[in-house]
Enzyme design. Sequence first.
Site, PDB file in Angstrom:
ATOM      1  N   ALA A  93       0.831  -1.202   0.000  1.00  0.00           N
ATOM      2  CA  ALA A  93       0.000   0.000   0.000  1.00  0.00           C
ATOM      3  C   ALA A  93       0.866   1.252   0.000  1.00  0.00           C
ATOM      4  CB  ALA A  93      -0.911   0.010   1.218  1.00  0.00           C
ATOM      5  N   ASP A  94       0.503   2.200  -0.853  1.00  0.00           N
ATOM      6  CA  ASP A  94       1.166   3.500  -0.827  1.00  0.00           C
ATOM      7  C   ASP A  94       0.265   4.477  -0.061  1.00  0.00           C
ATOM      8  OD1 ASP A  94      -0.894   4.147  -2.579  1.00  0.00           O
ATOM      9  OD2 ASP A  94       0.396   4.228  -4.344  1.00  0.00           O
ATOM     10  N   SER A  95       0.610   5.748  -0.052  1.00  0.00           N
ATOM     11  CA  SER A  95      -0.153   6.724   0.729  1.00  0.00           C
ATOM     12  C   SER A  95      -1.585   6.861   0.214  1.00  0.00           C
ATOM     13  CB  SER A  95       0.552   8.076   0.744  1.00  0.00           C
ATOM     14  OG  SER A  95       0.722   8.557  -0.577  1.00  0.00           O
ATOM     15  N   ASP A  97      -3.355   4.457  -1.213  1.00  0.00           N
ATOM     16  CA  ASP A  97      -4.059   3.264  -0.745  1.00  0.00           C
ATOM     17  C   ASP A  97      -4.468   3.413   0.720  1.00  0.00           C
ATOM     18  OD1 ASP A  97      -3.882   1.798  -3.159  1.00  0.00           O
ATOM     19  OD2 ASP A  97      -1.831   1.200  -2.667  1.00  0.00           O
TER      20      ASP A  97
END
Length: 141
Positions: A93-95, A97
């Site tokens: 997960a990135d920011s 997400d």
Amino acid sequence: MASVSATCLNFQPSLKQPSKTYQATRSTNFSLGWARSTKFPSLRTTRFSISCSKEKQAKPETLQKVCEIVRKQLALTPESELTPETKFSALGADSLDTVEIVMGLEEEFDINVEEESSENITTVQEAADLIEKLVQKKPQA
């Protein structure tokens, strides 16, 4: 060398020397060690105390619901193992997400998560604990 996991350590080697307090944020693990040259007395003659406080853990059903939302938002298979310690970043997960996960949690639990609070959510447990806290504060209809 002593290896301790705690949120706060307070060492008082003697009455003549001031106390030393070591503070850790979150569940940080750290180690402290003394060489013979520091003249730190042995632990048998030293008052040694560890003081830890643990916030209330989220209910299992809240944790389960958070896991379902994380799986849905990140398109994970139902077989994907999620534990309370699972970090969103470890799931890829990135920011963006993470923002979508928080939005899904807000919708599911009918709560509003402040931006400052959402920035501190990195694990499933942290998300569930925050939800429990916000649901308890929510005015009853």
